[in-house]
Design a protein around this motif. Sequence first.
Motif, PDB file in Angstrom:
ATOM      1  N   GLU A  30      36.923 -54.790  10.800  1.00 48.56           N
ATOM      2  CA  GLU A  30      36.156 -54.606  12.027  1.00 48.56           C
ATOM      3  C   GLU A  30      36.147 -53.138  12.427  1.00 48.56           C
ATOM      4  O   GLU A  30      37.106 -52.415  12.194  1.00 48.56           O
ATOM      5  CB  GLU A  30      36.762 -55.430  13.160  1.00 48.56           C
ATOM      6  N   SER A  33      31.125 -49.578   9.897  1.00 44.95           N
ATOM      7  CA  SER A  33      29.734 -49.976   9.709  1.00 44.95           C
ATOM      8  C   SER A  33      29.424 -50.087   8.229  1.00 44.95           C
ATOM      9  O   SER A  33      29.499 -49.114   7.501  1.00 44.95           O
ATOM     10  CB  SER A  33      28.799 -48.966  10.382  1.00 44.95           C
ATOM     11  N   GLY A  35      26.411 -51.246   6.834  1.00 43.27           N
ATOM     12  CA  GLY A  35      25.009 -51.624   6.838  1.00 43.27           C
ATOM     13  C   GLY A  35      24.309 -51.579   5.492  1.00 43.27           C
ATOM     14  O   GLY A  35      23.201 -52.077   5.368  1.00 43.27           O
ATOM     15  N   ASP A 115      33.957 -43.816  10.123  1.00 37.77           N
ATOM     16  CA  ASP A 115      33.478 -45.174  10.393  1.00 37.77           C
ATOM     17  C   ASP A 115      32.755 -45.828   9.224  1.00 37.77           C
ATOM     18  O   ASP A 115      32.222 -46.917   9.361  1.00 37.77           O
ATOM     19  CB  ASP A 115      32.594 -45.194  11.639  1.00 37.77           C
ATOM     20  N   SER A 116      32.750 -45.209   8.058  1.00 38.24           N
ATOM     21  CA  SER A 116      32.089 -45.784   6.887  1.00 38.24           C
ATOM     22  C   SER A 116      33.128 -46.409   5.950  1.00 38.24           C
ATOM     23  O   SER A 116      34.129 -45.776   5.627  1.00 38.24           O
ATOM     24  CB  SER A 116      31.310 -44.710   6.125  1.00 38.24           C
TER      25      SER A 116
END
Length: 144
Positions: A30, A33, A35, A115-116
């Motif tokens: 969690e 990101s 995506g 955050d990757s």
Amino acid sequence: MNPQHTPDPYPRSGRHAEAPLGVPGLLIPEGLSGGLGHDAVGTTPAHGRRIMECLPRIGCVFADEHRWWWVVPAGSQIGVAWPSSTRYAAGAALAGRRGPAPAGRVRLIHRPAHDSPYTPPIPLYFLTCRLAGITPQWSPAALG
């Protein structure tokens, strides 16, 4: 970067079989990101330690007793021939697993500060080729 060459423990057999779809895989923690979807590249623990020392940016790395699994964007196998000492798992589905992995079997050993969740696949690819002692191979036609 000066990793020592380690002989490829698996004979060169062309393309790898990818892990079957639908097998539960590695879950992105969690707060990260993901995506682009995610696949995983499995290396031996010895190669994993060397890679960890050499790459300037590392995403999520999972490990079990036989492999270190590097999370890469989905499709990172397109147009390249990963060394036979690696295993490529589309969808980060680990072959041979039936249902979720037992607790402690596959564990997160590196969570990135950014955050990757991804380890950049091109530097990872070149480094795995170097450690395997092979010349990188890719096909521009497959990229179109």
